[in-house]
Design a protein around this motif. Sequence first.
Motif, PDB file in Angstrom:
ATOM      1  N   LYS A 201     -35.286  34.148  -3.490  1.00 54.04           N
ATOM      2  CA  LYS A 201     -34.581  35.392  -3.774  1.00 54.04           C
ATOM      3  C   LYS A 201     -33.088  35.119  -3.665  1.00 54.04           C
ATOM      4  CE  LYS A 201     -38.224  38.477  -2.061  1.00 54.04           C
ATOM      5  NZ  LYS A 201     -38.553  39.558  -1.083  1.00 54.04           N
ATOM      6  N   GLN A 202     -32.331  35.591  -4.655  1.00 53.49           N
ATOM      7  CA  GLN A 202     -30.891  35.348  -4.641  1.00 53.49           C
ATOM      8  C   GLN A 202     -30.270  35.972  -3.394  1.00 53.49           C
ATOM      9  OE1 GLN A 202     -28.854  36.542  -8.193  1.00 53.49           O
ATOM     10  NE2 GLN A 202     -26.879  35.729  -7.540  1.00 53.49           N
ATOM     11  N   CYS A 203     -29.408  35.199  -2.750  1.00 56.79           N
ATOM     12  CA  CYS A 203     -28.784  35.670  -1.518  1.00 56.79           C
ATOM     13  C   CYS A 203     -27.270  35.518  -1.597  1.00 56.79           C
ATOM     14  CB  CYS A 203     -29.332  34.906  -0.305  1.00 56.79           C
ATOM     15  SG  CYS A 203     -28.947  33.135  -0.311  1.00 56.79           S
ATOM     16  N   GLU A 204     -26.574  36.247  -0.755  1.00 54.60           N
ATOM     17  CA  GLU A 204     -25.125  36.177  -0.693  1.00 54.60           C
ATOM     18  C   GLU A 204     -24.707  35.176   0.375  1.00 54.60           C
ATOM     19  OE1 GLU A 204     -24.159  40.315   0.009  1.00 54.60           O
ATOM     20  OE2 GLU A 204     -23.595  40.558  -2.096  1.00 54.60           O
ATOM     21  N   VAL A 205     -23.591  34.503   0.116  1.00 58.32           N
ATOM     22  CA  VAL A 205     -23.078  33.517   1.064  1.00 58.32           C
ATOM     23  C   VAL A 205     -21.595  33.783   1.300  1.00 58.32           C
ATOM     24  CG1 VAL A 205     -24.735  31.758   0.342  1.00 58.32           C
ATOM     25  CG2 VAL A 205     -22.486  31.874  -0.764  1.00 58.32           C
ATOM     26  N   PHE A 206     -21.108  33.252   2.409  1.00 59.32           N
ATOM     27  CA  PHE A 206     -19.678  33.310   2.707  1.00 59.32           C
ATOM     28  C   PHE A 206     -19.066  31.956   2.374  1.00 59.32           C
ATOM     29  CE2 PHE A 206     -21.259  36.759   5.307  1.00 59.32           C
ATOM     30  CZ  PHE A 206     -20.261  37.721   5.215  1.00 59.32           C
ATOM     31  N   THR A 207     -17.869  31.960   1.792  1.00 56.83           N
ATOM     32  CA  THR A 207     -17.165  30.722   1.492  1.00 56.83           C
ATOM     33  C   THR A 207     -16.187  30.398   2.615  1.00 56.83           C
ATOM     34  OG1 THR A 207     -15.539  31.972   0.209  1.00 56.83           O
ATOM     35  CG2 THR A 207     -17.398  31.040  -0.990  1.00 56.83           C
ATOM     36  N   ASP A 208     -15.391  29.358   2.412  1.00 57.80           N
ATOM     37  CA  ASP A 208     -14.454  28.919   3.451  1.00 57.80           C
ATOM     38  C   ASP A 208     -13.467  30.009   3.849  1.00 57.80           C
ATOM     39  OD1 ASP A 208     -15.671  26.475   3.401  1.00 57.80           O
ATOM     40  OD2 ASP A 208     -14.250  25.593   1.999  1.00 57.80           O
ATOM     41  N   ASP A 209     -13.087  30.838   2.869  1.00 59.09           N
ATOM     42  CA  ASP A 209     -12.125  31.902   3.168  1.00 59.09           C
ATOM     43  C   ASP A 209     -12.813  33.210   3.566  1.00 59.09           C
ATOM     44  OD1 ASP A 209     -13.233  32.369   0.742  1.00 59.09           O
ATOM     45  OD2 ASP A 209     -11.370  32.444  -0.387  1.00 59.09           O
ATOM     46  N   GLU A 210     -14.094  33.095   3.972  1.00 60.44           N
ATOM     47  CA  GLU A 210     -14.859  34.246   4.472  1.00 60.44           C
ATOM     48  C   GLU A 210     -15.046  35.341   3.422  1.00 60.44           C
ATOM     49  OE1 GLU A 210     -16.527  34.452   7.303  1.00 60.44           O
ATOM     50  OE2 GLU A 210     -15.878  32.414   7.765  1.00 60.44           O
ATOM     51  N   VAL A 211     -15.070  34.937   2.144  1.00 63.02           N
ATOM     52  CA  VAL A 211     -15.350  35.883   1.073  1.00 63.02           C
ATOM     53  C   VAL A 211     -16.851  35.869   0.793  1.00 63.02           C
ATOM     54  CG1 VAL A 211     -14.959  36.447  -1.352  1.00 63.02           C
ATOM     55  CG2 VAL A 211     -13.070  35.607   0.059  1.00 63.02           C
ATOM     56  N   LYS A 212     -17.461  37.044   0.771  1.00 67.14           N
ATOM     57  CA  LYS A 212     -18.890  37.152   0.550  1.00 67.14           C
ATOM     58  C   LYS A 212     -19.179  37.314  -0.933  1.00 67.14           C
ATOM     59  CE  LYS A 212     -22.930  39.675   2.312  1.00 67.14           C
ATOM     60  NZ  LYS A 212     -23.368  40.823   3.151  1.00 67.14           N
ATOM     61  N   SER A 213     -20.099  36.498  -1.448  1.00 66.40           N
ATOM     62  CA  SER A 213     -20.384  36.546  -2.873  1.00 66.40           C
ATOM     63  C   SER A 213     -21.809  36.078  -3.148  1.00 66.40           C
ATOM     64  CB  SER A 213     -19.393  35.676  -3.647  1.00 66.40           C
ATOM     65  OG  SER A 213     -19.690  35.665  -5.011  1.00 66.40           O
ATOM     66  N   SER A 214     -22.375  36.564  -4.258  1.00 64.87           N
ATOM     67  CA  SER A 214     -23.725  36.154  -4.655  1.00 64.87           C
ATOM     68  C   SER A 214     -23.684  34.916  -5.548  1.00 64.87           C
ATOM     69  CB  SER A 214     -24.433  37.290  -5.388  1.00 64.87           C
ATOM     70  OG  SER A 214     -23.682  37.699  -6.522  1.00 64.87           O
ATOM     71  N   TYR A 215     -22.496  34.531  -6.006  1.00 65.39           N
ATOM     72  CA  TYR A 215     -22.327  33.293  -6.772  1.00 65.39           C
ATOM     73  C   TYR A 215     -20.870  32.833  -6.665  1.00 65.39           C
ATOM     74  CZ  TYR A 215     -20.365  36.334 -10.409  1.00 65.39           C
ATOM     75  OH  TYR A 215     -19.609  37.240 -11.097  1.00 65.39           O
ATOM     76  N   ILE A 216     -20.637  31.572  -7.030  1.00 65.56           N
ATOM     77  CA  ILE A 216     -19.295  30.989  -6.956  1.00 65.56           C
ATOM     78  C   ILE A 216     -18.984  30.313  -8.283  1.00 65.56           C
ATOM     79  CG2 ILE A 216     -17.825  29.277  -5.814  1.00 65.56           C
ATOM     80  CD1 ILE A 216     -19.483  29.644  -3.305  1.00 65.56           C
ATOM     81  N   ASP A 217     -17.825  30.611  -8.858  1.00 66.21           N
ATOM     82  CA  ASP A 217     -17.384  29.991 -10.103  1.00 66.21           C
ATOM     83  C   ASP A 217     -16.421  28.844  -9.810  1.00 66.21           C
ATOM     84  OD1 ASP A 217     -18.806  31.515 -11.953  1.00 66.21           O
ATOM     85  OD2 ASP A 217     -17.333  33.141 -11.867  1.00 66.21           O
ATOM     86  N   ILE A 218     -16.637  27.720 -10.496  1.00 64.09           N
ATOM     87  CA  ILE A 218     -15.809  26.532 -10.324  1.00 64.09           C
ATOM     88  C   ILE A 218     -15.469  25.956 -11.693  1.00 64.09           C
ATOM     89  CG2 ILE A 218     -15.673  24.207  -9.339  1.00 64.09           C
ATOM     90  CD1 ILE A 218     -17.751  25.015  -7.322  1.00 64.09           C
ATOM     91  N   LYS A 219     -14.240  25.499 -11.858  1.00 64.11           N
ATOM     92  CA  LYS A 219     -13.821  24.832 -13.088  1.00 64.11           C
ATOM     93  C   LYS A 219     -13.342  23.426 -12.725  1.00 64.11           C
ATOM     94  CE  LYS A 219     -12.012  27.178 -16.350  1.00 64.11           C
ATOM     95  NZ  LYS A 219     -11.108  27.998 -17.202  1.00 64.11           N
ATOM     96  N   LEU A 220     -13.942  22.418 -13.368  1.00 69.70           N
ATOM     97  CA  LEU A 220     -13.630  21.031 -13.054  1.00 69.70           C
ATOM     98  C   LEU A 220     -13.247  20.263 -14.310  1.00 69.70           C
ATOM     99  CD1 LEU A 220     -16.617  20.197 -10.654  1.00 69.70           C
ATOM    100  CD2 LEU A 220     -14.288  20.831  -9.992  1.00 69.70           C
ATOM    101  N   LYS A 221     -12.242  19.399 -14.183  1.00 68.65           N
ATOM    102  CA  LYS A 221     -11.854  18.523 -15.269  1.00 68.65           C
ATOM    103  C   LYS A 221     -12.820  17.342 -15.341  1.00 68.65           C
ATOM    104  CE  LYS A 221      -6.942  19.689 -14.826  1.00 68.65           C
ATOM    105  NZ  LYS A 221      -5.567  19.165 -14.563  1.00 68.65           N
ATOM    106  N   HIS A 222     -12.668  16.527 -16.356  1.00 72.03           N
ATOM    107  CA  HIS A 222     -13.515  15.354 -16.518  1.00 72.03           C
ATOM    108  C   HIS A 222     -13.429  14.449 -15.294  1.00 72.03           C
ATOM    109  CE1 HIS A 222     -15.448  11.868 -18.109  1.00 72.03           C
ATOM    110  NE2 HIS A 222     -14.337  11.169 -18.234  1.00 72.03           N
ATOM    111  N   LEU A 223     -14.582  14.137 -14.690  1.00 71.84           N
ATOM    112  CA  LEU A 223     -14.733  13.287 -13.511  1.00 71.84           C
ATOM    113  C   LEU A 223     -14.153  13.919 -12.237  1.00 71.84           C
ATOM    114  CD1 LEU A 223     -14.018   9.700 -14.914  1.00 71.84           C
ATOM    115  CD2 LEU A 223     -16.208  10.863 -14.601  1.00 71.84           C
ATOM    116  N   GLU A 224     -13.775  15.171 -12.298  1.00 72.69           N
ATOM    117  CA  GLU A 224     -13.287  15.841 -11.088  1.00 72.69           C
ATOM    118  C   GLU A 224     -14.473  16.262 -10.220  1.00 72.69           C
ATOM    119  OE1 GLU A 224     -10.389  19.571  -9.697  1.00 72.69           O
ATOM    120  OE2 GLU A 224     -10.876  19.272 -11.811  1.00 72.69           O
TER     121      GLU A 224
END
Length: 204
Positions: A89-112
């Motif tokens: 079941k999808q769950c919410e998590v806290f990130t390093d900055d204590e932000v609560k979210s059900s998903y996290i978006d990340i953008k990475l360059k080539h080989l990053e």
Amino acid sequence: MLKRICFISLFFIIVIGCSDKTVEKSDKDIPSDSTQVGMVLGLYDESATDSKQMIHKIKANEAYTPEIYIKNNFPNESSFRLFFLKDYKQCEVFTDDEVKSSYIDIKLKHLEEKSIQVKIPLVEEGLHDFIVIAVRDPDNTLDKEQYVDSTQVYLSRRVSLISGDIKSTDNIIYTPLNSNNNINGQDIYTEPFISLKSENITVA
């Protein structure tokens, strides 16, 4: 006659020499990890009981703080969306900055690559399945029906999360697989795995 023999011998030496040169490859022709296309996803925690990070064990009713590792091996910059599931079941998590979210978006360059620590504040005692799913270009939908290799779209990692001490295995139910590749008359299309069903553990 002697000249003819010398000429034939010289001809073979030249041919063999040229043949050797044609099979030689430079370092540029040797594939490396950097040329592999795809994504890398890891799920790590200090509480791992094995080197392959398949089982994580924490104290009962304690926070679970695994580290998510992701690397972009696609040739261009790519966006990724991380989803988290506890017991499927999808769950919410806290990130390093204590932000609560059900998903996290990340953008990475080539080989990053990037590592993110997430936290589930309270994990009730027992055995749980924790899953991380990385979806590439999540907002990019297909205009028409077509085949897309799943490895180019998403990747997942699953661990068995033990909270507290599990001393008894009396409630484990083993279901044998027959030669027809079905369980209780129902066909299965995926590899067997251990999961939860009600209060028992079903081994399919």
